[in-house]
Enzyme design. Structure first.
Site, short mmCIF file in Angstrom:
data_model
loop_
_atom_site.label_atom_id
_atom_site.label_comp_id
_atom_site.label_asym_id
_atom_site.label_seq_id
_atom_site.Cartn_x
_atom_site.Cartn_y
_atom_site.Cartn_z
N SER A 101 26.91 38.71 40.09
CA SER A 101 28.08 38.15 39.37
C SER A 101 27.74 37.84 37.90
O SER A 101 26.70 37.24 37.61
CB SER A 101 28.55 36.88 40.06
OG SER A 101 29.56 36.26 39.27
N SER A 161 29.79 35.97 36.19
CA SER A 161 30.52 34.73 35.88
C SER A 161 29.63 33.60 35.36
O SER A 161 30.03 32.91 34.41
CB SER A 161 31.31 34.27 37.11
OG SER A 161 32.31 35.21 37.39
N LYS A 192 38.41 35.68 48.80
CA LYS A 192 39.64 35.36 48.05
C LYS A 192 40.83 35.03 48.96
O LYS A 192 41.72 34.29 48.56
CB LYS A 192 40.02 36.52 47.11
CG LYS A 192 39.08 36.63 45.91
CD LYS A 192 39.59 37.68 44.95
CE LYS A 192 38.64 37.85 43.78
NZ LYS A 192 39.16 38.79 42.77
N LEU A 221 40.25 48.71 37.35
CA LEU A 221 39.96 47.28 37.53
C LEU A 221 38.47 47.06 37.76
O LEU A 221 37.95 45.97 37.53
CB LEU A 221 40.75 46.70 38.72
CG LEU A 221 42.28 46.75 38.64
CD1 LEU A 221 42.89 45.88 39.74
CD2 LEU A 221 42.78 46.29 37.28
#
Ligand code: ATR
Length: 278
Positions: A18, A20, A69, A218
């Site tokens: 990740s 993030s 999610k 995406l």
């Protein structure tokens, strides 16, 4: 005495890849926010319990990535309208005594398309490939830009038809199988299938890409994704990966948590160098 930094993080499985923590670390530094942001590898069976423990222990906010999610919808005490539409949550925030679930993916896409890339979607024809969770997450924000039509094409046509019907009240939508796509160029083609992850390309017929068509995946990777390669081979002059969406959805989560929207341009530049995406 200074109070300790507020705690944030991302729950995923796996999570080591990740970006993030890197993105939010830069956001925190550039906005002067006192916060930590850490990756947590959380197995699906322990997700809800770990979320509750994180917030009970003083944690302030989480990002949620694959495969959690959908489970994150259940763990939230309250959902934003866009998370309810997406039926998926990528951001959890402490709100009063409860946990708010939000979804910033679609807003991140729209910001990248409109603000960073300067595209006009209003009255344009948009094709979305795939009818899974990723598509569901971006449909409402996309339709909010009033495109002429959003055609959803999927390997399993029934899923595309069901999604088109579910979002029909927000704008002109149509769900089809790939073989029913008319060979008429779209203005924007978005790849929201998970095919890129395995280097595959959905069976999209020739003719939906014209000289002016913009293609957007995406997904993103160190080299061009199968979709970006395919689009270029079809003569697409502008085929892009979704790194901008990643940074923009992060900025939107950061704003929800901290009340400050970080600048994204410099972070995107640093990431492009680091990831090597063109
Ligand atoms: P996500 O949350 O990433 O959207 P998903 O809900 O499992 O994951 O949906 C994956 C999407 O990618 C679906 O639209 C799937 O098509 P099906 O509905 O027919 O399964 C699509 N997909 C995955 N691999 C594909 C491939 N090799 N070719 C075409 N479509 C593919």
């Amino acid at each position: 005495m200074n109070s300790p930094p507020d705690e944030y993080g991302v729950f995923g499985h796996p999570v080591s890849h990740s970006l993030s923590p890197f993105i939010h670390g830069l956001f925190a530094r550039t906005t002067g926010q006192s916060m930590n942001y850490r990756p947590y590898d959380v197995a699906p069976g322990e997700f809800a319990e770990r979320v509750r423990a994180f917030f009970a222990g003083g944690g302030r906010g989480l990002n949620v990535t694959l495969p959690h999610k959908i489970a994150a919808v259940e763990v939230a005490d309250e959902l934003t309208a866009r998370a309810a539409h997406a039926a998926a949550v990528n951001t959890l925030a402490l709100k009063g005594d409860g946990i708010l679930g939000d979804n910033t993916d679609g807003a991140g896409l729209v910001r990248d398309l409109c603000d960073n890339l300067g595209l006009i979607i209003t009255n344009r024809r948009v094709l979305v490939l795939g009818a899974g969770g990723a598509t569901r997450g971006v449909l409402a924000p996309l339709l909010g830009l009033a495109p002429a039509t959003v055609v959803i094409a999927n390997r399993t046509p029934a899923r595309a038809e069901a999604l088109a019907a579910a979002f029909a009240d927000l704008g002109a939508t149509q769900g089809v199988g790939f073989e029913y796509l008319e060979p008429e160029p779209f203005d924007l083609v978005i790849n929201a299938t998970s095919a890129s992850l395995s280097g595959e390309m959905p069976p999209v017929p020739h003719g939906v890409i014209g000289a002016h068509t913009v293609c957007y995946d995406l997904a993103y990777g160190k080299s061009a994704t199968a979709f970006v390669d395919w689009a270029r081979a079809q003569g697409c002059a502008r085929a892009l990966q979704g790194l901008g969406m990643l940074v923009e959805q992060a900025a939107e989560s950061f704003r929800l948590w901290r009340g400050v929207r970080p600048a994204t341009g410099a972070v995107l530049e640093v990431l492009r160098e680091r990831v090597g995406v063109d």
